[in-house]
Design an enzyme around this catalytic site. Structure first.
Site, PDB file in Angstrom:
ATOM      1  N   HIS A  72       0.844  -1.196   0.000  1.00 23.83           N
ATOM      2  CA  HIS A  72       0.000   0.000   0.000  1.00 23.83           C
ATOM      3  C   HIS A  72       0.883   1.251   0.000  1.00 23.83           C
ATOM      4  CE1 HIS A  72      -3.462  -2.345   2.178  1.00 23.83           C
ATOM      5  NE2 HIS A  72      -3.146  -2.856   1.002  1.00 23.83           N
ATOM      6  N   TYR A 203      -7.682   3.762   9.888  1.00 23.39           N
ATOM      7  CA  TYR A 203      -7.629   3.935  11.346  1.00 23.39           C
ATOM      8  C   TYR A 203      -8.676   4.997  11.698  1.00 23.39           C
ATOM      9  CZ  TYR A 203      -2.990   1.634  11.552  1.00 23.39           C
ATOM     10  OH  TYR A 203      -1.948   0.746  11.483  1.00 23.39           O
ATOM     11  N   PRO A 295      -0.520  -1.923  19.738  1.00 27.19           N
ATOM     12  CA  PRO A 295      -0.398  -2.263  18.316  1.00 27.19           C
ATOM     13  C   PRO A 295      -0.747  -1.149  17.328  1.00 27.19           C
ATOM     14  CG  PRO A 295      -2.357  -3.276  19.262  1.00 27.19           C
ATOM     15  CD  PRO A 295      -1.619  -2.648  20.391  1.00 27.19           C
ATOM     16  N   LYS A 299       4.096  -1.804  15.227  1.00 29.52           N
ATOM     17  CA  LYS A 299       5.559  -1.821  15.421  1.00 29.52           C
ATOM     18  C   LYS A 299       6.115  -3.098  16.049  1.00 29.52           C
ATOM     19  CE  LYS A 299       6.815   2.081  13.787  1.00 29.52           C
ATOM     20  NZ  LYS A 299       6.404   1.622  12.470  1.00 29.52           N
ATOM     21  N   TYR A 387       5.760   5.555  10.674  1.00 30.70           N
ATOM     22  CA  TYR A 387       4.909   4.397  10.357  1.00 30.70           C
ATOM     23  C   TYR A 387       5.636   3.422   9.423  1.00 30.70           C
ATOM     24  CZ  TYR A 387       0.643   1.747   9.469  1.00 30.70           C
ATOM     25  OH  TYR A 387      -0.294   0.745   9.377  1.00 30.70           O
TER      26      TYR A 387
HETATM   27  P1  FAD Z   1       6.759 -13.810  19.932  1.00 26.95           P
HETATM   28  O1  FAD Z   1       6.183 -13.718  18.581  1.00 26.95           O
HETATM   29  O2  FAD Z   1       5.848 -13.749  21.110  1.00 26.95           O
HETATM   30  O3  FAD Z   1       7.588 -15.175  19.969  1.00 26.95           O
HETATM   31  C1  FAD Z   1       8.055 -15.730  21.167  1.00 26.95           C
HETATM   32  C2  FAD Z   1       8.090 -17.232  21.013  1.00 26.95           C
HETATM   33  O4  FAD Z   1       8.659 -17.773  22.185  1.00 26.95           O
HETATM   34  C3  FAD Z   1       6.704 -17.830  20.875  1.00 26.95           C
HETATM   35  O5  FAD Z   1       6.629 -18.666  19.741  1.00 26.95           O
HETATM   36  C4  FAD Z   1       6.505 -18.589  22.173  1.00 26.95           C
HETATM   37  O6  FAD Z   1       5.722 -19.757  22.004  1.00 26.95           O
HETATM   38  C5  FAD Z   1       7.932 -18.909  22.552  1.00 26.95           C
HETATM   39  N1  FAD Z   1       8.111 -19.145  23.971  1.00 26.95           N
HETATM   40  C6  FAD Z   1       7.523 -18.510  25.005  1.00 26.95           C
HETATM   41  N2  FAD Z   1       7.910 -19.036  26.167  1.00 26.95           N
HETATM   42  C7  FAD Z   1       8.769 -20.040  25.871  1.00 26.95           C
HETATM   43  C8  FAD Z   1       9.497 -20.955  26.651  1.00 26.95           C
HETATM   44  N3  FAD Z   1       9.384 -20.987  27.982  1.00 26.95           N
HETATM   45  N4  FAD Z   1      10.281 -21.843  26.024  1.00 26.95           N
HETATM   46  C9  FAD Z   1      10.387 -21.843  24.664  1.00 26.95           C
HETATM   47  N5  FAD Z   1       9.704 -20.999  23.884  1.00 26.95           N
HETATM   48  C10 FAD Z   1       8.913 -20.099  24.472  1.00 26.95           C
HETATM   49  N6  FAD Z   1       1.861  -6.501  16.725  1.00 26.95           N
HETATM   50  C11 FAD Z   1       1.480  -5.709  15.747  1.00 26.95           C
HETATM   51  O7  FAD Z   1       2.318  -4.937  15.257  1.00 26.95           O
HETATM   52  N7  FAD Z   1       0.189  -5.774  15.275  1.00 26.95           N
HETATM   53  C12 FAD Z   1      -0.743  -6.669  15.793  1.00 26.95           C
HETATM   54  O8  FAD Z   1      -1.874  -6.744  15.344  1.00 26.95           O
HETATM   55  C13 FAD Z   1      -0.352  -7.522  16.821  1.00 26.95           C
HETATM   56  N8  FAD Z   1      -1.220  -8.426  17.350  1.00 26.95           N
HETATM   57  C14 FAD Z   1      -0.803  -9.231  18.377  1.00 26.95           C
HETATM   58  C15 FAD Z   1      -1.664 -10.164  18.961  1.00 26.95           C
HETATM   59  C16 FAD Z   1      -1.271 -10.967  20.038  1.00 26.95           C
HETATM   60  C17 FAD Z   1      -2.226 -11.981  20.655  1.00 26.95           C
HETATM   61  C18 FAD Z   1       0.030 -10.817  20.551  1.00 26.95           C
HETATM   62  C19 FAD Z   1       0.467 -11.658  21.733  1.00 26.95           C
HETATM   63  C20 FAD Z   1       0.901  -9.912  19.945  1.00 26.95           C
HETATM   64  C21 FAD Z   1       0.499  -9.109  18.864  1.00 26.95           C
HETATM   65  N9  FAD Z   1       1.371  -8.177  18.250  1.00 26.95           N
HETATM   66  C22 FAD Z   1       0.968  -7.381  17.266  1.00 26.95           C
HETATM   67  C23 FAD Z   1       2.733  -8.052  18.611  1.00 26.95           C
HETATM   68  C24 FAD Z   1       3.632  -8.866  17.689  1.00 26.95           C
HETATM   69  O9  FAD Z   1       2.944  -9.998  17.246  1.00 26.95           O
HETATM   70  C25 FAD Z   1       4.854  -9.165  18.507  1.00 26.95           C
HETATM   71  O10 FAD Z   1       5.501  -7.935  18.783  1.00 26.95           O
HETATM   72  C26 FAD Z   1       5.818 -10.118  17.837  1.00 26.95           C
HETATM   73  O11 FAD Z   1       5.247 -11.412  17.768  1.00 26.95           O
HETATM   74  C27 FAD Z   1       7.125 -10.151  18.631  1.00 26.95           C
HETATM   75  O12 FAD Z   1       7.924 -11.194  18.157  1.00 26.95           O
HETATM   76  P2  FAD Z   1       8.865 -11.974  19.155  1.00 26.95           P
HETATM   77  O13 FAD Z   1       9.573 -12.971  18.313  1.00 26.95           O
HETATM   78  O14 FAD Z   1       9.612 -11.042  19.990  1.00 26.95           O
HETATM   79  O15 FAD Z   1       7.866 -12.707  20.171  1.00 26.95           O
HETATM   80  C1  DHB Z   2      -2.739  -4.770  11.690  1.00 27.66           C
HETATM   81  C2  DHB Z   2      -2.350  -4.708  13.008  1.00 27.66           C
HETATM   82  C3  DHB Z   2      -1.958  -3.506  13.522  1.00 27.66           C
HETATM   83  O1  DHB Z   2      -1.558  -3.438  14.797  1.00 27.66           O
HETATM   84  C4  DHB Z   2      -1.954  -2.356  12.766  1.00 27.66           C
HETATM   85  O2  DHB Z   2      -1.591  -1.178  13.323  1.00 27.66           O
HETATM   86  C5  DHB Z   2      -2.331  -2.432  11.453  1.00 27.66           C
HETATM   87  C6  DHB Z   2      -2.724  -3.652  10.917  1.00 27.66           C
HETATM   88  C7  DHB Z   2      -3.161  -6.077  11.151  1.00 27.66           C
HETATM   89  O3  DHB Z   2      -3.206  -7.048  11.920  1.00 27.66           O
HETATM   90  O4  DHB Z   2      -3.465  -6.166   9.972  1.00 27.66           O
END
Ligand code: FAD
Ligand code: DHB
Length: 397
Positions: A72, A203, A295, A299, A387
């Site tokens: 986009h 948004y 969210p 980011k 953004y």
């Molecule tokens: P994670 O993706 O959380 O990965 C961590 C991994 O470690 C997981 O697979 C977990 O299973 C594993 N783990 C945990 N504990 C253990 C353990 N004891 N032993 C081994 N493995 C373990 N961000 C956005 O920008 N937009 C969104 O819409 C958005 N929606 C989200 C919805 C949810 C429900 C959540 C929880 C987060 C969301 N986020 C969103 C945030 C974004 O998804 C995270 O910032 C991103 O996943 C961070 O990546 P990460 O690898 O640091 O952590």
């Molecule tokens: C989506 C999630 C977000 O947090 C955002 O700011 C924009 C889009 C998404 O899940 O598509």
């Protein structure tokens, strides 16, 4: 078992780190408490910064993304029943808003690691970190949750295990400062089977609360509603979700939200959180293990990728010639970006959500902010720059 870098967590941070290290000839083992199917099916973030897209392409994991993602050029900010477009592409000298779901990024990285002979141990239990302040930190775990206790001796440990994982608590409480701010609202997210209602993300700030229209593919759309953080999804039957979305997204020019069957729904609480430092001894935290953003700025995933880009480079420099300079600076390099992302996510969240404690004065200030940011070139350029993402430090040496 022995490896150079033990990685806890196969989210975007852990998998991308393992991939980047492999490209530099550095071994790692990734430990993940969930199954491969679970991590490849969890619905989370949707928007990739330009730096994340560039990194995936530059490191050979961008092929499916380039074929399937939606690129986009802008977003819409909607308030007082009218849409205002922010042209990100023009305001940032050609950068895009890339919509490509997190679980697809996960699939691409898992496949790349396994095809390259990388080790990811899924479905492990009772993961614990030991001797992180010595030259040979260790990770203990049980395969299949309750198998025999095993130990990996590492040169370094990367704690990429999200907010609730065991890595952050392995930094003594006296050493780390945690900055935490729980927000009073959450997001109710749904996936629907329907064509897009809009070519770009919307948004919306409305008296009834925030709403977001996003997308996943030409057939699947992603929508969010601001709800109370304590709210229960059982209080949200489908017809209530639709009537709330229609009310909040309504415009004076008859824009239509296309409905379709809701195939998934859930509520996510929102918080801002930073752990400082992100490093202790030979343990490095990355991604949600070290920080959480609300969210609204899209980011979370991108910050996780930015952290591991710095960490991969620091480890590469160490293994190339013993240079520890960047490793020692890991926390301060990452936290500069983290705090800017915290600020931007807080700004977007404050500007777009309905705050129950707001007086009429504060509500008008919020609308004035929206009016300003959508009518001033300086303000919209600042929003766009943040953004699409501030520059990432990932280029190889
Ligand atoms: P994670 O993706 O959380 O990965 C961590 C991994 O470690 C997981 O697979 C977990 O299973 C594993 N783990 C945990 N504990 C253990 C353990 N004891 N032993 C081994 N493995 C373990 N961000 C956005 O920008 N937009 C969104 O819409 C958005 N929606 C989200 C919805 C949810 C429900 C959540 C929880 C987060 C969301 N986020 C969103 C945030 C974004 O998804 C995270 O910032 C991103 O996943 C961070 O990546 P990460 O690898 O640091 O952590
Ligand atoms: C989506 C999630 C977000 O947090 C955002 O700011 C924009 C889009 C998404 O899940 O598509």
């Amino acid at each position: 078992m022995r490896t150079q870098v033990g990685i806890v967590g196969a989210g975007p941070a852990g998998l991308m780190l393992s991939h980047l290290l492999h490209l530099q000839g550095i071994d790692s083992i990734v430990l993940e408490s969930r199954t491969r199917k679970e991590i490849e099916e969890t619905i989370r973030a949707g928007v990739l910064e330009q730096g994340t897209v560039d990194l995936m392409n530059a490191t050979g994991v961008g092929e499916r993304m380039m074929a399937q993602a939606q690129f986009h050029h802008g977003i819409e900010l909607r308030f007082n029943g009218r849409g205002h477009r922010i042209d990100m592409h023009q305001l940032t000298g050609g950068k895009n808003v890339t919509v490509y779901p997190q679980h697809e990024v996960i699939k691409d990285l898992v496949r790349a690691r396994l095809e390259a002979g990388g080790e990811i141990l899924f479905n492990v239990g009772q993961v614990s970190l030991h001797d992180v302040d010595t030259l040979s930190p260790k990770i203990r775990f049980r395969q299949d949750q309750d198998g025999e206790l095993q130990e990996i001796t590492c040169d370094f440990i990367a704690g990429c295990d999200g907010f609730h994982g065991p890595s952050r608590p392995a930094i003594p409480r006296s050493v780390r400062t945690e900055y935490d701010s729980l927000l009073p609202f959450g997001w109710l997210g749904i996936l629907i089977e329907a064509p897009p209602s809009t070519p770009e993300l919307i948004y919306t700030n409305h008296d009834r609360g925030f709403a977001l229209v996003s997308t996943r593919s030409p057939q699947i759309q992603r929508l969010y509603l601001q709800v109370d953080r304590q709210d229960d999804i059982a209080h949200w039957p489908d017809d209530r979700i639709w009537s709330e979305l229609h009310a909040r997204l309504e415009t004076s020019d008859n824009w239509k939200l296309i409905e379709g069957p809701i195939i998934q729904k859930g509520i996510v609480a929102m918080r801002s959180f930073v752990c400082d430092p992100m490093q202790y001894g030979r343990l490095f935290l990355a991604g949600d293990a070290a920080h959480i953003v609300p969210p609204t700025g899209a980011k979370g995933l991108n910050l996780a990728v930015a952290d591991v880009a710095v960490l991969a480079r620091a480890l590469t420099e160490f293994y190339a010639d013993g240079d520890t300079t960047r490793m020692q600076q890991y926390s301060s390099i990452c936290l500069r970006r983290v705090w800017k992302a915290e600020r931007f996510s807080w700004y977007m969240t404050s500007m777009l959500h309905r705050h129950s404690h707001h007086s009429a004065f504060e509500r008008n200030i919020q609308l004035a902010e929206l009016d300003y940011v959508t009518s001033s070139l300086a303000a919209s350029t600042s929003l766009a720059e943040n953004y699409v993402g501030l520059p990432m430090e990932w280029e190889p040496r």
